[in-house]
Design an enzyme around this catalytic site. Structure first.
Site, PDB file in Angstrom:
ATOM      1  N   VAL A   1       7.713 -10.566 -91.557  1.00 60.59           N
ATOM      2  CA  VAL A   1       8.047  -9.675 -92.667  1.00 60.59           C
ATOM      3  C   VAL A   1       6.830  -9.505 -93.565  1.00 60.59           C
ATOM      4  O   VAL A   1       6.180 -10.480 -93.943  1.00 60.59           O
ATOM      5  CB  VAL A   1       9.246 -10.210 -93.477  1.00 60.59           C
ATOM      6  CG1 VAL A   1       9.484  -9.353 -94.712  1.00 60.59           C
ATOM      7  CG2 VAL A   1      10.495 -10.236 -92.614  1.00 60.59           C
TER       8      VAL A   1
ATOM      9  N   TYR B   1      10.510 -14.682 -83.922  1.00 61.23           N
ATOM     10  CA  TYR B   1      11.221 -13.447 -83.591  1.00 61.23           C
ATOM     11  C   TYR B   1      10.692 -12.248 -84.376  1.00 61.23           C
ATOM     12  O   TYR B   1      10.625 -11.140 -83.871  1.00 61.23           O
ATOM     13  CB  TYR B   1      12.710 -13.678 -83.854  1.00 61.23           C
ATOM     14  CG  TYR B   1      13.564 -12.467 -84.078  1.00 61.23           C
ATOM     15  CD1 TYR B   1      13.794 -11.539 -83.064  1.00 61.23           C
ATOM     16  CD2 TYR B   1      14.196 -12.259 -85.303  1.00 61.23           C
ATOM     17  CE1 TYR B   1      14.605 -10.440 -83.268  1.00 61.23           C
ATOM     18  CE2 TYR B   1      15.013 -11.169 -85.516  1.00 61.23           C
ATOM     19  CZ  TYR B   1      15.211 -10.260 -84.488  1.00 61.23           C
ATOM     20  OH  TYR B   1      16.022  -9.176 -84.699  1.00 61.23           O
TER      21      TYR B   1
ATOM     22  N   LYS C   1       9.969  -5.368 -91.634  1.00 60.21           N
ATOM     23  CA  LYS C   1      10.394  -6.423 -90.716  1.00 60.21           C
ATOM     24  C   LYS C   1       9.943  -6.026 -89.313  1.00 60.21           C
ATOM     25  O   LYS C   1      10.560  -5.195 -88.657  1.00 60.21           O
ATOM     26  CB  LYS C   1      11.911  -6.602 -90.776  1.00 60.21           C
ATOM     27  CG  LYS C   1      12.441  -7.737 -89.916  1.00 60.21           C
ATOM     28  CD  LYS C   1      13.925  -7.935 -90.186  1.00 60.21           C
ATOM     29  CE  LYS C   1      14.486  -9.104 -89.403  1.00 60.21           C
ATOM     30  NZ  LYS C   1      15.913  -9.338 -89.715  1.00 60.21           N
TER      31      LYS C   1
ATOM     32  N   GLY D   1       8.325 -15.785 -88.209  1.00 61.62           N
ATOM     33  CA  GLY D   1       9.044 -16.639 -87.284  1.00 61.62           C
ATOM     34  C   GLY D   1       8.719 -16.230 -85.866  1.00 61.62           C
ATOM     35  O   GLY D   1       7.903 -15.335 -85.637  1.00 61.62           O
TER      36      GLY D   1
ATOM     37  N   ASP E   1      26.452 -14.893 -91.546  1.00 60.74           N
ATOM     38  CA  ASP E   1      25.322 -15.763 -91.892  1.00 60.74           C
ATOM     39  C   ASP E   1      25.099 -15.777 -93.402  1.00 60.74           C
ATOM     40  O   ASP E   1      23.970 -15.675 -93.872  1.00 60.74           O
ATOM     41  CB  ASP E   1      24.057 -15.303 -91.169  1.00 60.74           C
ATOM     42  CG  ASP E   1      22.966 -16.380 -91.178  1.00 60.74           C
ATOM     43  OD1 ASP E   1      23.304 -17.564 -91.379  1.00 60.74           O
ATOM     44  OD2 ASP E   1      21.789 -16.036 -90.990  1.00 60.74           O
TER      45      ASP E   1
END
Length: 468
Positions: free
Chosen positions: A148, A145, A163, A143, A255
């Site tokens: 992984v 951000y 990560k 992503g 989340d």
């Protein structure tokens, strides 16, 4: 009139940027250590709105003296989520691993310079905390951000999930990464993904997790039509066990969704992706209502509430419970927040001040916007709940519009739904797997397992006979 800012010489700007980067790097290193310490010393200052059955260690707000209350401020803005539809919501998962949090950040280059967590060993052997201690095997997801990777430790040969969080050149470590690392450092539980190591270089922050090969989203996609009822029970028990552990430590996950529940090859369920998690005792301006994937977002948050507690997570538990049994998402909104709320109210009834005290004061609650629905039995919406003893009752106590009425994780573990499980499950230590108890194991999945279970169970038979 605004004051104009005079142009600065290029050399001066360069020095300022360099100073800012240096300060940012120093701050991010310090804060990873400090925030855990702050979290520990602040827990006694926490106050919360209570779920039903919450442990006495978390006191209701009305039991705390006025001069001791610490309240989260509600910030009301002119933003109206109903006026601008969001994009169509789809259930997605990261490839082969759910432990990834997609947030905004800019890409960076790798650097061999290690900042933290060096372990003593021989000069030539791989060390924990060193970037070269792990071999990247394959990319699992990416992503803006973080990325992984499936990896392997050169120290002990174990598989890991790497990560890799790209640090912004001027902003330093994203706070979501700091939050996730600081919280996970102190969490040791069989049903929470284990953080093995932290590697901090100039350009990246790498969180090294235990490797878990799939997630609940993928598991349900592989076994459509509803999971085996006994497996649902074991997955739910583990989810509640992990949540009870973090809630007792004043941490909200915020989340919860199938993509963030990892499933090992032995059936162990592990809470993952704590990028949005929040320690309730750590002061902040306000909790964002832009958390939790839309399908699993509770109505109070959808309506703009920013004052929430562990009850927020319990709504997500109810949605996931129904989805595991029914084989489809409980409230799969396809358009916007208005559509999501309509789907909820269609089943649970449109709230009012009698059924949900305080609902009229929520920023986005406008009675004229919603169709007036009466509540119905959950089995009318999800018929497979009727196949399993006490499943409908437990789901109804989790899926409460009013957050105060939702069952807590600890109370849910004592619900009759779990009464046929071995008593030893409630005596396990935090780091002990439920599968260490004799005769506790997953059952083979089949497309008709839920339907077959319903026909063979005494509860299912009584329902079937009542139709004739």
């Amino acid at each position: 009139m605004c004051d104009l800012i005079e142009p600065q010489p290029a050399e001066k700007i360069g020095k300022m940027k360099k100073l800012r980067r240096t300060l940012s790097e120093s701050f991010s290193r310090i804060v990873l250590n400090v925030i855990s310490f702050v979290f520990q010393i602040c827990v006694t200052k926490m106050s919360t709105r209570n779920c039903q059955g919450m442990d006495s260690v978390i006191k209701p707000l009305d039991t705390i003296p006025e001069d001791k209350k610490v309240r989260v401020q509600r910030t009301q803005s002119t933003f109206d989520p109903f006026e601008k539809p969001t994009n169509q919501v789809k259930r997605v998962h990261s490839e082969n691993n759910a432990c990834i949090n997609f947030k905004s950040s800019s890409a960076g280059k790798e650097s061999p310079k290690v900042r933290r967590h060096s372990s003593p060993s021989s000069p030539t052997s791989p060390k924990f905390g060193k970037a070269d201690s792990y071999e990247k095997l394959e990319k699992l997801g990416e992503g803006s951000y973080a990325t992984v990777y499936k990896g392997k430790s050169k120290v002990n040969g174990k598989l890991v999930a790497l990560k890799v969080i790209r640090l912004q050149e001027e902003e330093g470590t994203p706070f979501t990464a700091i939050r996730e690392a600081s919280l996970l450092k102190g969490l040791k539980h069989a049903n929470i993904v284990l953080l093995h190591d932290i590697i901090h270089t100039k350009e990246t922050l790498t969180l090294v997790f235990e490797y878990v090969h799939t997630d609940l989203c993928q598991y349900m996609d592989k076994h459509p039509g509803g999971l085996h009822p006994e497996n649902v029970k074991l997955f739910l028990f583990q989810l509640l066990r992990g949540l009870s552990y973090i809630h007792q430590r004043y941490i909200l996950h915020r989340d919860l969704k199938p993509q963030n529940l990892l499933i090992s090859d032995t059936g162990e369920l592990k809470l993952a992706d704590f990028g949005l998690a929040r320690a309730k005792s750590v002061p902040s301006h306000t909790y964002s209502n832009e958390v939790v994937t839309l399908w699993y977002r509770p109505p109070d948050v959808l309506l703009g509430s920013t004052e929430y507690s562990t009850c927020l997570d319990m709504w997500g538990v109810g949605c996931i419970f129904v989805e595991m049994i029914q084989g489809v998402a409980a409230f799969p909104g396809m358009k916007d927040i208005q559509d999501q709320l309509e789907r909820i109210f269609l089943v649970l009834g449109t709230p009012n001040e009698d059924t949900w005290p305080g609902v009229h004061s929520l920023p986005h609650f406008k009675p004229e916007r919603f169709t007036l629905y009466s509540s119905k039995n959950l089995r009318q919406a999800w018929n497979k709940l009727s196949y399993v003893n006490h499943a409908e009752d437990l789901a109804s106590k989790l899926l409460q519009c009013s957050p105060k009425n939702r069952l807590s994780a600890q109370a849910a573990l004592s619900h009759e739904y779990f009464s046929d499980l071995p008593p030893r499950l409630w005596e396990l230590t935090d780091m002990s797997s439920i599968f260490t108890v004799p005769n506790v194991r997953l059952q083979p999945e089949s497309g008709e397992s839920m339907r077959a279970f319903g026909k063979n169970s005494s509860y299912g038979k009584s329902l079937s006979n009542s139709k004739h």
